[in-house]
Design an enzyme around this catalytic site. Structure first.
Site, mmCIF file in Angstrom:
data_model
loop_
_atom_site.group_PDB
_atom_site.id
_atom_site.type_symbol
_atom_site.label_atom_id
_atom_site.label_comp_id
_atom_site.label_asym_id
_atom_site.label_seq_id
_atom_site.Cartn_x
_atom_site.Cartn_y
_atom_site.Cartn_z
ATOM 1 N N GLY A 105 -4.743 -6.779 -2.929
ATOM 2 C CA GLY A 105 -6.079 -6.295 -3.963
ATOM 3 C C GLY A 105 -5.494 -5.037 -4.791
ATOM 4 N N SER A 106 -5.847 -3.868 -4.668
ATOM 5 C CA SER A 106 -5.392 -2.687 -5.736
ATOM 6 C C SER A 106 -4.173 -2.075 -5.754
ATOM 7 C CB SER A 106 -6.468 -1.098 -6.293
ATOM 8 O OG SER A 106 -8.120 -2.684 -6.946
#
Length: 603
Positions: free
Chosen positions: A304-305
């Protein structure tokens, strides 16, 4: 009456009707005895000379035995000399089945002392009546084994062995692993360093009586060599901190599992590695195989981020970007790219590259990714260790998954900018952040104290230092992880909240909450990665679930390691390269945590 005529002697001088003469009888007896004596001498010569070795071996086989001299497995210590795995002496009871069966009336007493059923024990021995050595019970406490020997049952003996004991139990289980009943490593570092820890058993010849008891030591055949000790990089105190906080978080958010990895930035040494669920290596019976898995090195997640700082390393290295320019348009919070809706939780408008990190903008990250040369982006991800084993030496370590850059489709490159389409381990992610923290130098993660080797530059020190400063804004007011703050220390980090892959795409109800950070950011000493899988209560955002765990553990670790504070009286640095919130031309927002919401559409 006429007198009888005297008997005339026979022609041979014998009288008619007389037996063999004494002389002949003597000669016959002497001949027979001589032949018998000669036979005995010949037989003795055969036994004593011709077949001496055979019969000596047969005798030795009954009374002379070569027995093993057990050796203690090496002790495993933490970096401060605290024992994590030790070997304790135990006794194993063994039997000579034929001798025991000859005294079958004693089997009930033996069974009672061993804690087994008498009928089953008798059957067990009867099935092995052709053997001379059968274990009845392994690794008994010495006092319990002595109680069995005190019964003085013919054919029952004891053998000294060693059993592994782990003082920290389930807290260090996944790192250490465990040994089998023969004291050989089966998982974890016990397996990785089995040859080092095991040592070499010795051997000696002994004489045993008909009961099997040793009555004399004859000679030492092979000198025993005890196992060597091993000092790990693990700090038991920090390990306990991480374990307790991770356990509390899983309970609070009703999560399925979790992992935390803490590295020493200047060396790459693993200071702590914990996973939940876990197991007790001192009592393996009943534990699940899945609970024994070291998820921090074997399980794969989409980051993810938390991948965005690595994307920024490629962006800054390209020369097209600086921390403050150019501005990236995220207006509307949506970017429709090749039929796919890439979106943010808010409309952030124009963002600096730092702002993309601060706000964790998926739109901004995707737009940056599409301006980069594919080969540069792929090579940067690869250089940071994604798609490669970290070479930590831990058994079963996964290499992750990163498709070759030339095979990337445009949409794939875009979503890879915010952490989908690749798989990493928590250890890989921690090592990537440690590389940024050490001014772009990557170290091979190590579980052994003082084993730093092969450090190599991945990106320029300027790029690495600028990214760390960019990540400081994540824990500043307006960032996505204000809950990761630590009083009097600058924290640089990044949150991540990713949909979990499911059959046919991605789940809309199951997430991975992550936080990766460095502290103190002005001169990073520690890096920590917290991964919590599938939180079900209260929140599923990385900034709300994982970041607080990071803060509490690191606060204790900094104190234990006596790391001086770098931010007395302030919460964040807000240096000259960026505004605290990363927004272009706007005032700092209120101190409200805003996490990067997961992408609702399937990436």
């Amino acid at each position: 009456m006429n007198p009888r005529r005297p008997m005339q002697p026979s022609p041979g001088g014998r009288r008619r009707g007389a037996g063999p003469s004494p002389r002949r009888r003597m000669l016959l007896v002497v001949g027979v005895l001589s032949l018998a004596s000669l036979g005995l001498v010949a037989r003795a010569f055969d036994l004593q000379v011709m077949q001496k070795q055979f019969y000596q071996d047969q005798g030795d086989a009954r009374f002379l035995r070569e027995v093993k001299i057990p050796v203690s497995r090496g002790t495993i210590f933490d970096r401060n000399g605290e024992p994590l795995a030790v070997s304790t002496p135990v006794m194993s009871i063994w039997a000579n089945p034929p001798q025991v069966l000859e005294n079958a009336d004693r089997i009930p007493d033996l069974a009672a002392a061993l804690g087994v059923d008498a009928g089953e024990l008798k059957e067990h021995l009867a099935q092995r009546a052709d053997r001379e050595f059968v274990y009845l019970r392994r690794q008994m406490p010495p006092e319990a084994a002595q109680a069995v020997l005190d019964l003085d049952i013919p054919g029952i003996n004891a053998q000294r062995e060693f059993r592994r004991y782990y003082p920290s139990g389930e807290v260090t289980a996944h790192v250490l692993g465990f040994t089998n009943i023969d004291d050989h490593g089966q998982e974890g570092l016990e397996l990785a360093f089995d040859d080092w820890l095991s040592g070499k058993p010795g051997a000696k010849r002994v004489i045993r009586d008909r009961m099997g008891h040793v009555v004399e030591d004859v000679e030492q055949v092979r000198e025993p060599k005890p196992g060597k000790n091993l000092t790990l990089s693990i700090d038991r105190r920090i390990q306990f901190l991480a374990y307790n906080e991770l356990k509390n978080a899983l309970t609070e958010f009703d999560a399925a599992s979790g992992s935390m990895v803490i590295l020493d930035v200047p060396t790459g040494e693993v200071l702590a590695m914990v996973n939940l669920p876990t197991y007790n290596p001192n009592a393996l019976a009943g534990s699940k195989f899945s609970d024994r898995r070291n998820r921090a090195v074997t399980d794969l997640i989409e980051p993810g981020s938390t991948i965005k700082p690595v994307l920024m390393a490629a962006a800054l290295s390209s020369g097209k970007y600086t921390p403050t320019s150019p501005l990236i348009d995220t207006t509307g919070g949506h970017w429709y790219f090749q039929g796919h809706d890439i979106h943010d939780t808010h409309n952030y408008g124009l963002l600096t590259p730092t702002g993309v990190i601060t706000k964790s903008s998926n739109v901004g990250a995707a737009r940056i990714a599409m301006t980069l040369d594919t080969a540069l982006m792929y090579n940067t991800y690869r250089a940071f260790g994604f798609g490669n084993s970290t070479n930590s030496g831990f058994p079963g370590e996964s290499s992750g998954l990163l498709r070759i850059g030339r095979d990337w489709r445009p949409l794939e490159q875009a979503i890879m900018g915010y952490g989908y389409g690749l798989n990493v381990t928590p250890l890989q992610l921690a090592n990537a952040y440690a590389t940024l923290g050490d001014h772009g130098v990557m170290h091979t993660p190590s579980f052994i104290k003082g084993a730093d080797n092969d450090p190599r530059a991945i990106v320029s020190p300027q790029v690495a230092d600028e990214i760390v400063q960019m990540m400081e804004t994540v824990t500043a007011p307006g960032g996505t992880a204000t809950t990761a703050r630590i009083a009097n220390y600058i924290v640089a980090g990044k949150t991540g909240t990713a949909h979990k892959a499911a059959a046919g795409g991605y789940s809309r109800t199951n997430y991975t909450a992550a936080f990766a950070g460095l502290v103190p950011a002005s001169h990073p000493r520690l890096v920590g990665v917290v991964i919590i899988d599938d939180p079900q209560k209260r929140s599923y955002y990385g900034g709300m679930v994982s970041a607080p765990v990071f803060a509490r553990v690191m606060e204790g670790a900094l104190r234990l390691l006596d790391v001086p504070p770098d931010n007395i009286g302030r919460w964040y640095a807000g240096g000259p390269l960026m505004s605290p919130n990363g927004l272009a031309g706007s005032k700092p927002p209120t101190d409200t945590p805003i996490d990067d919401a997961p992408v609702e559409d399937e990436p």
